[in-house]
Design a protein around this motif. Structure first.
Motif, mmCIF file in Angstrom:
data_model
loop_
_atom_site.group_PDB
_atom_site.id
_atom_site.type_symbol
_atom_site.label_atom_id
_atom_site.label_comp_id
_atom_site.label_asym_id
_atom_site.label_seq_id
_atom_site.Cartn_x
_atom_site.Cartn_y
_atom_site.Cartn_z
ATOM 1 N N ARG B 298 44.007 48.694 -40.813
ATOM 2 C CA ARG B 298 44.805 49.406 -39.808
ATOM 3 C C ARG B 298 46.277 49.356 -40.170
ATOM 4 O O ARG B 298 47.014 50.331 -39.974
ATOM 5 N N ALA B 299 46.694 48.203 -40.709
ATOM 6 C CA ALA B 299 48.101 48.083 -41.112
ATOM 7 C C ALA B 299 48.418 49.106 -42.193
ATOM 8 O O ALA B 299 49.457 49.772 -42.156
ATOM 9 N N ASN B 303 51.150 52.123 -41.631
ATOM 10 C CA ASN B 303 52.388 52.147 -42.401
ATOM 11 C C ASN B 303 52.113 51.666 -43.816
ATOM 12 O O ASN B 303 52.118 50.470 -44.103
ATOM 13 N N GLU B 304 51.884 52.646 -44.698
ATOM 14 C CA GLU B 304 51.501 52.287 -46.063
ATOM 15 C C GLU B 304 52.599 51.526 -46.772
ATOM 16 O O GLU B 304 52.343 50.583 -47.508
ATOM 17 N N ALA B 306 54.990 49.613 -45.581
ATOM 18 C CA ALA B 306 55.116 48.227 -45.139
ATOM 19 C C ALA B 306 53.971 47.387 -45.686
ATOM 20 O O ALA B 306 54.179 46.260 -46.155
ATOM 21 N N ALA B 307 52.752 47.954 -45.653
ATOM 22 C CA ALA B 307 51.602 47.195 -46.142
ATOM 23 C C ALA B 307 51.746 46.914 -47.627
ATOM 24 O O ALA B 307 51.419 45.823 -48.101
ATOM 25 N N ALA B 308 52.255 47.919 -48.368
ATOM 26 C CA ALA B 308 52.443 47.722 -49.803
ATOM 27 C C ALA B 308 53.486 46.642 -50.049
ATOM 28 O O ALA B 308 53.357 45.819 -50.967
ATOM 29 N N ALA B 309 54.509 46.621 -49.213
ATOM 30 C CA ALA B 309 55.550 45.614 -49.370
ATOM 31 C C ALA B 309 55.007 44.212 -49.095
ATOM 32 O O ALA B 309 55.510 43.232 -49.621
ATOM 33 N N MET B 310 53.944 44.145 -48.272
ATOM 34 C CA MET B 310 53.331 42.845 -48.011
ATOM 35 C C MET B 310 52.334 42.477 -49.109
ATOM 36 O O MET B 310 51.584 41.521 -48.957
#
Lengths: 336, 442
Positions: B298-299, B303-304, B306-310
């Motif tokens: 869902r994350a 927001n792809e 933001a998720a990629a940054a995580m």
């Protein structure tokens, strides 16, 4: 002599049909690519927009025929075309108002617009079937051949006949005229330039005072015109059946992506790449080879890469190859 | 998920519709036949599985699969290959040639990839197309004679490879694996690019899988259809029930004639079987959604960047979820063929198997598994009933017109086409005014 025969066979079965088909795909892909460039989504309803435009054109053609109007030797459908374009433009403008504008204002994700276009596709498909039914319709009433195979054989003494159907000539001539007009419009007129500016950089275009709703409306009208013309030419060349237009969607998308989404020149190149590959890969070259090699060298079976049922596999394979190696297309369209 | 009375009421309403369909007297709305009601329920249950698959792709990850029909079709191939009896002699006639052809194809692709990775640019540009074309010609040379040989064996009754003769329930997971394989090929190429590309690529693979099934007679007899696919384990054949004295006596004690009692029994058993599969799937998907994995998906969807940054690998996750969803579609395809008892490639229509499923998911509530199930049951019910409601409605609308007028005849004839129009309208209305669907995601 055999060499000439081989060339004539190649012309007759590959080059001429593929050129006509390529022109039809190119016109379809131009519509898809314009919508993509300005509205930034892949319009799944484009195939059914073509079908709708063609259906209206056919209805007007029948009306004209009933009135006794004819532009023989040309098919009456050409005379009915402007009416088809008008009706289709009205329909897509109405659709934009009722469906797409809401998501545009909300700046929705493009995929939501794609999905909405699927809903529109359903509805247009239903309307088309409602208006004209699901039958296979032949509406070409002009002179059938420019060059007749039998007369060609008699005149040249070749064993191989060359048939050039008038619909093929009409397709190519119309396509050239339409493309010329479109490029003139995009390159020379104020509206066309503002469309290109909008496509290149939306924010900058808005800052310089371009009215986005006007650009969008003009884009829809052009797309409707292109779709109706492409659909009518396809219908004249083959026949009209609503489901076939849905199936055209894949080659048209493939053509637009191969050329680079959002790039008009690319869409035309893509249309011909797809059409020529499709026809060449599914053509049985046995006849051509038989003319070129000594008699007993000719293989017994067909010399055909894929059977005609798999013509969709050709556009799909080209699509996959382009996505793998050059996702922006040959002419560098948009990829993000 | 906590108990939600609104959702329970929605499901109860759906159940009530099906009960009324069976129990009420025959009238304009309901057919009053339990047979019809159970028929709708069975296909509705399969559609619910299918909708769960699409929901995994769209609801969890925002992936648009426009070729659901292809994954359903390739899943439907599994019962033919697993459960049908073998066609004696077919394998020895062309099996080796076929295996050689596929080996040649795999070797070609592998060699092309190898050369493409290792060789210099100049060599690559010439060698890779040469390898591909040469490999393709070799494949055709091996493939053609092998299939001709297979199709010549017992042509009238089979003319294909035949199956393994195993229980048909085993074919369901196999169908899922087939669909997963096809999804891997598509996902590997089209994911990671812009979102429209996946839609277009799946549209393509969908059409290709269906045309392969239509044309490859050695595989599943193409348009000649495969009939008589064995029933799954607890489901008997109607004819056996009718000839069993015990069953006839019990039917009579319930006041039923043996023929309708037997068809009802068969349908009920199918319903039970499908319900078990559906419940297991719902349990699994609910578990997955509430797990860390579900949160991650869902994350990514929301927001792809933001998720990629995580540190999440978006493309890999998308590929994973795309394969999972397609596998569920394949499972549903295998179940569908099992229910029909026959494989008819001509019936795989994208409007019915792709876009109708989309309507189900969106109407039900994308992202919510229960929503998808409810949407599937409801839309399937409406879609089936529209077949009888449409002409009735049209007859009512046109009742004021003069008999024999051309417009009236045209309107009556095109009532059938209104189904598409209505489906499109429902999709657009829900997308616009209730984008979260009947049972929204939390």
């Amino acid at each position: 002599m055999d060499f000439l025969n081989a060339i004539v066979a190649l012309l007759n079965f590959v080059i001429i049909p593929a050129s006509a088909y390529g022109a039809q795909l190119a016109l379809g892909a131009l519509g898809v690519t314009l919508i993509y460039g300005i509205l930034r989504f892949s319009n799944f309803a484009h195939g059914d927009t073509m079908a709708f435009g063609t259906a209206i054109t056919i209805l007007v053609t029948w009306g004209l025929q009933a009135l006794g109007v004819s532009i023989s030797p040309l098919p009456t459908a050409l005379l009915a075309l402007p009416f088809g374009i008008l009706a289709t433009a009205a329909l897509v403008l109405g659709t934009d108002r009722a469906v797409y504008r809401f998501y545009r204002k909300k700046k929705s994700d493009p995929i939501i617009l794609v999905m909405a276009s699927v809903g529109v596709m359903f509805m247009m498909n239903g309307i088309t079937r409602f208006v004209i039914g699901v039958r296979d319709i032949q509406f070409d009433d002009g002179v059938r051949f420019v060059i007749n195979a039998r007369e060609f054989r008699a005149a040249t003494g070749l064993a191989e006949g060359l048939a050039l159907r008038s619909t093929q000539v009409i397709t190519l001539v119309t396509a050239v005229l339409v493309v010329w007009a479109l490029f003139w419009f995009l390159g020379r007129t104020r509206t066309g330039k503002s469309m290109r500016a909008f496509s290149d950089n939306e924010d900058l275009a808005l800052l310089s005072g371009i009215n986005p709703e006007r650009v969008v409306a003009v884009t829809w009208i052009i797309a409707a015109a292109l779709a109706t013309i492409a659909g009518t030419l396809f219908g004249l060349d083959k026949s009209f059946k609503a489901f076939n237009y849905f199936q055209l969607l894949l080659p048209i998308f493939a053509a637009a992506i191969v050329g680079g989404l959002g790039n008009p020149l690319g869409a035309i190149a893509g249309g011909f790449v797809i059409a020529f590959s499709e026809v060449a890969v599914t053509f049985d070259f046995r006849k051509v080879v038989a003319y070129l090699v000594p008699g007993d060298w000719t293989p017994d079976g067909p010399i055909q890469l894929l059977s005609t049922e798999y013509k969709f596999a050709v556009s799909f394979t080209i699509l996959i190859i382009v996505l793998l190696f050059r996702p922006t297309g040959i002419f560098r369209g948009k990829s993000t | 998920m906590t108990l939600n009375y609104r959702n329970i009421a929605l499901f109860a309403g759906m159940a009530l519709l099906l009960v009324l369909e069976g129990a009420s007297a025959k009238n304009a709305i309901f057919s009053g036949s339990w047979d019809t009601s159970l028929g709708i329920l069975n296909v509705g249950l399969i559609s619910a599985v299918l909708a769960l698959g699409v929901n995994i792709q769209w609801g969890y990850a925002g992936l648009f699969n426009a070729g659901v029909v292809g994954f359903v079709a390739i899943g439907g191939l599994a019962p033919v290959l697993v459960a049908m009896p073998a066609n004696p002699g077919a394998f020895s006639a062309g099996g080796i040639g076929l295996a050689a052809a596929f080996a040649a194809a795999v070797a070609t692709v592998w060699l092309a990839i190898l050369v493409n990775r290792r060789a210099s640019l100049q060599v690559r540009l010439i060698a890779v197309p040469l390898i591909l074309i040469g490999g393709f010609l070799l494949y055709r040379a091996l493939f053609g004679p092998a299939t001709t040989a297979i199709e010549a064996v017992n042509t009238a009754a089979a003319g294909n490879l035949g199956g393994l003769g195993l229980p048909v329930v085993l074919a369901w997971p196999v169908g899922a694996v087939f669909a997963a394989g096809a999804a891997w090929v598509v996902g590997k190429t089209a994911l990671g690019l812009r979102s429209d590309y996946l839609a277009i690529a799946t549209l393509g693979i969908g059409e290709i899988i269906v045309s392969v099934l239509r044309n490859e007679e050695w595989l599943a007899r193409g348009v000649l259809n495969v009939n008589g696919i064995p029933r799954p384990w607890p489901v008997p054949r109607e004819i056996d029930l009718q000839s069993s004295a015990d069953f006839v006596a019990r039917a009579a004690s319930l006041g039923l004639d043996p023929v309708s009692a037997s068809t009802l029994t068969v349908k009920l058993l199918y319903s039970a079987l499908f319900l078990i599969v559906l419940l297991v799937l719902i349990w699994l998907t609910q578990k997955a959604l509430s797990s860390p994995w579900g949160r991650m998906m869902r994350a990514i969807r929301d927001n792809e960047t933001a998720a990629a940054a995580m540190g999440k690998n978006i493309t890999r996750r998308h590929l994973q979820v795309f394969i999972l969803g397609s596998a569920v579609c394949g499972l549903a395809g295998a179940m569908m063929i099992t229910l029909d008892g026959q494989m008819t490639p001509g019936s795989y229509n994208p409007l019915r198997y792709t876009f109708l499923i989309w309507v189900m998911v969106i109407v039900g509530g994308s992202g919510n598994n229960f929503g998808s199930v409810l949407g599937a049951m409801l839309i399937w019910y409406l879609y089936t009933k529209a077949e009888s409601w449409g002409p009735q409605l049209m007859a009512f609308v046109t009742s004021g017109m003069a008999d024999g007028s051309a417009i009236k005849a045209h309107l009556l004839a095109s009532a059938e086409q209104m189904r598409l129009l209505t489906m499109g309208l429902i999709l657009l209305l829900v997308l616009r005014f209730s984008p979260r669907g009947l049972i929204p995601e939390k």
